[in-house]
Design an enzyme around this catalytic site. Sequence first.
Site, PDB file in Angstrom:
ATOM      1  N   GLN A 249     -14.203  16.571  11.726  1.00  0.00           N
ATOM      2  CA  GLN A 249     -15.356  16.258  10.887  1.00  0.00           C
ATOM      3  C   GLN A 249     -14.871  15.854   9.499  1.00  0.00           C
ATOM      4  OE1 GLN A 249     -17.450  19.966  11.474  1.00  0.00           O
ATOM      5  NE2 GLN A 249     -16.869  20.751   9.458  1.00  0.00           N
ATOM      6  N   VAL A 250     -15.746  15.159   8.751  1.00  0.00           N
ATOM      7  CA  VAL A 250     -15.365  14.549   7.472  1.00  0.00           C
ATOM      8  C   VAL A 250     -16.175  15.167   6.339  1.00  0.00           C
ATOM      9  CG1 VAL A 250     -15.224  12.401   6.164  1.00  0.00           C
ATOM     10  CG2 VAL A 250     -14.733  12.398   8.618  1.00  0.00           C
TER      11      VAL A 250
ATOM     12  N   LYS B  47     -10.744  14.407   6.223  1.00  0.00           N
ATOM     13  CA  LYS B  47     -10.980  14.618   7.647  1.00  0.00           C
ATOM     14  C   LYS B  47     -10.245  15.884   8.080  1.00  0.00           C
ATOM     15  CE  LYS B  47     -11.009  12.185  12.078  1.00  0.00           C
ATOM     16  NZ  LYS B  47     -10.808  10.880  12.742  1.00  0.00           N
TER      17      LYS B  47
ATOM     18  N   ASP C 274     -11.461   2.497  19.470  1.00  0.00           N
ATOM     19  CA  ASP C 274     -12.611   3.399  19.495  1.00  0.00           C
ATOM     20  C   ASP C 274     -13.731   2.792  18.657  1.00  0.00           C
ATOM     21  OD1 ASP C 274     -13.959   5.639  20.322  1.00  0.00           O
ATOM     22  OD2 ASP C 274     -13.125   6.976  18.821  1.00  0.00           O
TER      23      ASP C 274
END
Length: 511
Positions: A131-132, A146, A281
Site C-alpha cells: 500500500q502507498v 510504498k 501490470d
Amino acid sequence: MNLFRLFRIISTTLRFGLDEFILGHARLRALNTLVRGMLFWRHFTEPRGVRLRRALEKLGPIFVKFGQMLSTRRDLIPLDIADELVKLQDQVPPFPAEQVLEIVFQSYGKAAHEIFAEFNPVPVASASVAQVHFATLMDGTPVAVKILRPGIGAVIEKDLALLDSAAWLLEKLWSDGKRLKPREVVAEFAKHIHNELDLMLEAANCSQLRRNFSDGRLLLVPEVHWDWCREQVMVMERMEGTPISQVARLRELGVDIPKLARDGVEIFFTQVFRDGFFHADMHPGNILVADNGRYIALDFGIMGTLSDTDKQYLARNFLAFFQRDYREVARAHIESGWVPKDTPLDAFENAIRAVCEPVFDKPLKDISFGRTLLRLFQTSRRFGVEIQPQLVMLQKTLLNIEGLGRELDPELDLWKTAKPYLERWMSEQLGWRSLLENLRSEAPQWGRILPQLPRLLGTYLQRDDATQLAGELRRLTHEQRRQTCMLWIVAGLLGLLGLVELMSFTVWLLG
C-alpha cells in the site's frame, strides 16, 4: 499445510456462493441441485459481483490479481461483475497503521517522524501486495512511500505451491496438459510475483523505465529516492494526475481521449519492440493521466523482458497479421518451433485465416475478442500449438491494453494504429541503418581479435599438443572472415547507393 489452504479456498468459494459460477452450466444441473440441498441454510443478499470481489480479497494477492485482469475485460464478463472487480485495483482493505509504522522502524532503525517531516499513516491506495502513503522528506520534497504487506510472502508461497500442484495434475489428467505447459506457466508467474516482494527490485524497474522514457513526450515515470529505499519500503516522487478510468473527468479537463488511446498503443509497442522491457501490470489502477494528457505509470513490481529473437519473431507475426499474410504467420509459427515441423502449411494457413479475417476493418466495439480467442484456442489444439511461457506476461499485458483501449475509445482500430509503428521498427531493424549500427557495435571485437592472431599462431607452432589452440585459431579466423565479409557488404551497399545518387544527379542535369 497445502491441504489446509485448499480447504480454505473451497470453503471460501462456498461461503460466498461462488459455486453458482462453477455449477451454472446445464450439464452440471444435477450437481448444482445437490450442492444447494446440502447447503440449504445459505441466504445471499449481496449481488454476485460483490460476493466475487469479497471472496477474491479474502483469498489473497494471487486471486486479487486475477480479478484485476478480469476487470479490464468488459467484453468477456458481465458489466455488473466488471464494475465491482474494478475496486480491486486500488481499494483492497489496508493493513493497520501500527503495522505500517513498525515496518518503517524495522527498515530504517528509526521511527517515521525521524525520517520524514510528515508521514500520513492512512494509505492513499491499497493493493494486494503493498500500500502507498503520502509523506514529505526533511528537505520538504513531497514523496509517495510504498510499504509491503506484513507476512505476504508466506501466503504467496502457499498459493504458488497449490497452483503448481494443480498444474501437475493438469499435465497428468488432461490430454492437452503437456502441450499447454501449465507448470512452466506457473513458474514464470512465480518468478514475477517474487520480484514484487522486493521493493528494491521494483525501484530498479522504475528507474529503468524512467530512463527509457526520459524525454517525457508520452509517458511520465516517478523518480526514485534511492537513499530511502529498502526491501520492504520504496520512496519515490509523488505524481499528480487523474485515474485513467475517470474518462468523464478527463474530458472536463480537455484531454483528447482518442489521442490518449492512440498514445497508449504507441507506449506499449515502444516498450516491447524498442526496449524489450515493458510494464506488465497495466490495469487502470496503475495509470494516471496528467493535465496535459500524458500518461503517468505507477507500480513497477511486474515487468516483462524480451530478447532480440523474441522481438523480431513477434514483429514478424504482427506485421503478417496486419497485412493479412496468413501464410507468413503459419510459416513463422512452424519455423520457430511453436508447432510441429510436419504441420501442413496450407491447412494451418487456412485455419488462421478463418479466425483472423473477421477481426479486421472493425472498431473495437464491434469485435468479439472472446469469440476470437476461443476460436484461436480451438485452432491451436487442432495443430498442436505450444504456449511459450516466456511470453505469458506479454499476452496478459495485451489483454490489459485491449481492455483499456475499449474503455477510452471504442472506435479505436488497434491494428491500424500499431501497423505504421511496427513497419518503421522493422525497417530500422533490417535496413541499412541497422547494418551500420551492428558494424559499429562489432568494431571493438575486431580490435580484440586482430592482435591475438600472431600470438596464437606462434604458440600453436611451438606446441605438439595444440588441439585446443587450433580450435581457438579456427574460431578467430572464422570470426575475422565474417567481420571482413560484412565490411565488404557495407562498402558495396554504400558504393551502390552513391552510384544511384550520381546517376540521378546526371539525369537531372541532362533533363
